[in-house]
Design a protein around this motif. Structure first.
Motif: not given
Length: 276
Positions: A59-60, A87-89, A108, A112
């Protein structure tokens, strides 16, 4: 919230009350954060030095092949794997706060955990603990809803998994309340303020790059329970695990110096979870 904002004290600044010396300590690092052609850090070298690896979950940072190779390399070396959820970033490397709804954050984190568990399973190992990354790590120090959402995901997935985080954080408090093992950590290569907070990344002294200095500070922290703050005062810090960053300049040299200093002080390097 700015992810580099100061975070609450680890403990009170009590220089006259050192902790009981530890005979063993976990040494962890954030790994598996390369993405495609973009290479970040030297994961293989770090895996020869740490006892626990906080592996990205896509995700990161971290593409599937990177995560698979990192988990396989950790398993070969007997290094325990933790899921470093964030975070999805991807664009912001997980360092930007996202005001995500609690139920979405729980989903989320579950997503993961499942992804990294698959990579661990084919490598003959398992996810052994959970640690949030970046802005999420800082947010759940005081963000009650997000701390609760992260804990809910761990409880739903596997309530035997420890949660690694900052002493005094909402995350560890809520984890303990939910019956999870709450494990506190300190940072080898980050500066501390006189109040026991981490120096914000944008300020001088936030990141330390001298291997000898970092090693000496870490040995003192583990054996005496104290660390010298940027204002020269001593701050009491209690931790079961020490994080040394895998993506900072000279990361391998720092980790190598930290390990040597700890072992030289008679401290064993071993995972807080037992072997994965």
């Amino acid at each position: 919230m700015d992810p580099s904002d100061p975070i609450p004290p680890t403990t009170a600044a009590t220089p006259d009350a050192p902790a009981t010396p530890r005979r063993s300590i976990d040494l962890n690092a954030d790994l598996g954060e390369s993405f495609g052609a973009w290479r970040l850090g030297d994961d293989l070298a770090m895996l020869d030095l740490v006892s626990s690896a906080n592996v990205a979950c896509g995700f990161h940072a971290g593409d599937p092949l990177t995560l698979q190779r990192t988990c396989a390399a950790a398993a070969e070396r007997g290094v325990v794997i933790g899921a470093q959820v964030g975070y999805r970033d991807l664009a912001g490397f997980g360092r930007r706060f996202i005001d995500v709804a609690p139920d979405e954050l729980t989903a989320d984190v579950l997503y993961q955990l499942g992804a990294l568990e698959a990579m661990c399973r084919v490598a003959g190992t398992r996810v052994a603990y959970v640690k949030p990354h970046g802005a999420l790590y800082n947010a759940v120090v005081h963000h009650e809803e997000q701390a609760r959402a992260l804990v809910a995901a761990v409880v739903a997935y596997d309530a035997t998994l420890p949660v690694l985080g900052l002493p005094g954080s909402a995350l560890l408090r809520r984890a303990a309340e939910a019956g999870l093992r709450a494990v506190s950590e300190a940072f080898a290569d980050r500066g501390y303020t006189g109040e026991g907070t981490l120096v914000p990344r944008r300020e001088p002294g936030a990141l330390l790059h001298d291997p000898d200095l970092v090693a000496a500070r870490t040995a003192r922290l583990v054996t005496d329970g104290r660390i010298r703050a940027v204002d020269g005062t001593w701050v009491a810090v209690a931790a079961e695990s020490i994080c040394t960053h895998g993506d900072s300049p000279g990361a391998v040299a720092i980790a190598r110096a930290v390990r040597a200093a700890l072992e030289g002080a008679g401290v064993r390097i071993e995972p807080f979870t037992g072997r994965g």
